[in-house]
Design a protein around this motif. Sequence first.
Motif, PDB file in Angstrom:
ATOM      1  N   TYR A 177       0.873  -1.094   0.197  1.00  0.00           N
ATOM      2  CA  TYR A 177       0.078  -0.122   0.010  1.00  0.00           C
ATOM      3  C   TYR A 177       1.029   1.301   0.115  1.00  0.00           C
ATOM      4  N   GLY A 192      -2.561   5.054   1.872  1.00  0.00           N
ATOM      5  CA  GLY A 192      -3.025   3.739   2.079  1.00  0.00           C
ATOM      6  C   GLY A 192      -4.107   3.115   1.116  1.00  0.00           C
ATOM      7  N   ARG A 194      -4.234   0.279  -1.917  1.00  0.00           N
ATOM      8  CA  ARG A 194      -3.714  -0.736  -2.013  1.00  0.00           C
ATOM      9  C   ARG A 194      -3.164  -1.210  -3.501  1.00  0.00           C
ATOM     10  N   VAL A 211      -6.531  -6.981   6.461  1.00  0.00           N
ATOM     11  CA  VAL A 211      -5.337  -6.360   6.817  1.00  0.00           C
ATOM     12  C   VAL A 211      -4.557  -7.186   7.743  1.00  0.00           C
ATOM     13  N   LYS A 236       0.292  -3.415   8.167  1.00  0.00           N
ATOM     14  CA  LYS A 236      -1.036  -3.023   7.637  1.00  0.00           C
ATOM     15  C   LYS A 236      -1.387  -3.210   6.329  1.00  0.00           C
ATOM     16  N   ALA A 237      -0.359  -3.701   5.573  1.00  0.00           N
ATOM     17  CA  ALA A 237      -0.850  -4.405   4.092  1.00  0.00           C
ATOM     18  C   ALA A 237      -1.750  -5.423   4.315  1.00  0.00           C
ATOM     19  N   SER A 238      -2.388  -5.682   3.162  1.00  0.00           N
ATOM     20  CA  SER A 238      -3.401  -6.736   3.039  1.00  0.00           C
ATOM     21  C   SER A 238      -3.068  -7.958   2.566  1.00  0.00           C
ATOM     22  N   GLU A 278       3.357 -12.097   6.399  1.00  0.00           N
ATOM     23  CA  GLU A 278       3.389 -10.554   6.679  1.00  0.00           C
ATOM     24  C   GLU A 278       5.026 -10.318   6.543  1.00  0.00           C
TER      25      GLU A 278
END
Length: 208
Positions: A36, A40, A42, A116, A121-123, A133
Amino acid sequence: MSTKRYYYEPADGHGLPHDPLNAIIGPRPIGWIASYDSLGKRNLAPYSFFNCFNYRPPIIGFASSGWKDSVRNIVETKEFVWNLATRELAEQMNETSASIPHGEDEFVRAGLTAVVGQKVKASLVAESPVNFECRLSQCIQLTTANGTAIDTWLVLGEVVAVHIDESLLIEGIYQTALAKPVLRAGGPSAYYTIDEAQRFDMVRPDAR
């Protein structure tokens, strides 16, 4: 096998209908990278130059030809998520490779669910059975042997959280073939997956 060898020097071209390099070094795992930007927004994109480079801490990485949105985003936010591309998700993974305007959401375009992460915070791609992650550890511009910088960037990230669909764990052992990962091969359109029938086992000499 034939004793005749085709020889070429890459600087002079390969002289073949398609560069054989990425067919020889393959099939390769897909780096399906979610990121992102500072606002914010994506981004989700597949990279065929991807692999794992260290156990502890676990470090994975992908290379991008050009300073693309994924690289820009990760350098800005210092994090990303890798998602396992499976045979079931192959068409959606391919859809996220489309060249679209910056800020357009590939999750929406491909009909995927964004969740999330727990540590970043990346999806995550919710439909993918495995997600890593990651936090950025290095972003390296590649060079030629003589030190000339080229427009390719190697992004390395430390895996700080792992999500695995429990159906892929049998007696605690991850079943690679059961996930049916999509692997990139040579040519403009070739992919493979893994079948348990192709498995064979070897024990390293030091472990005997």
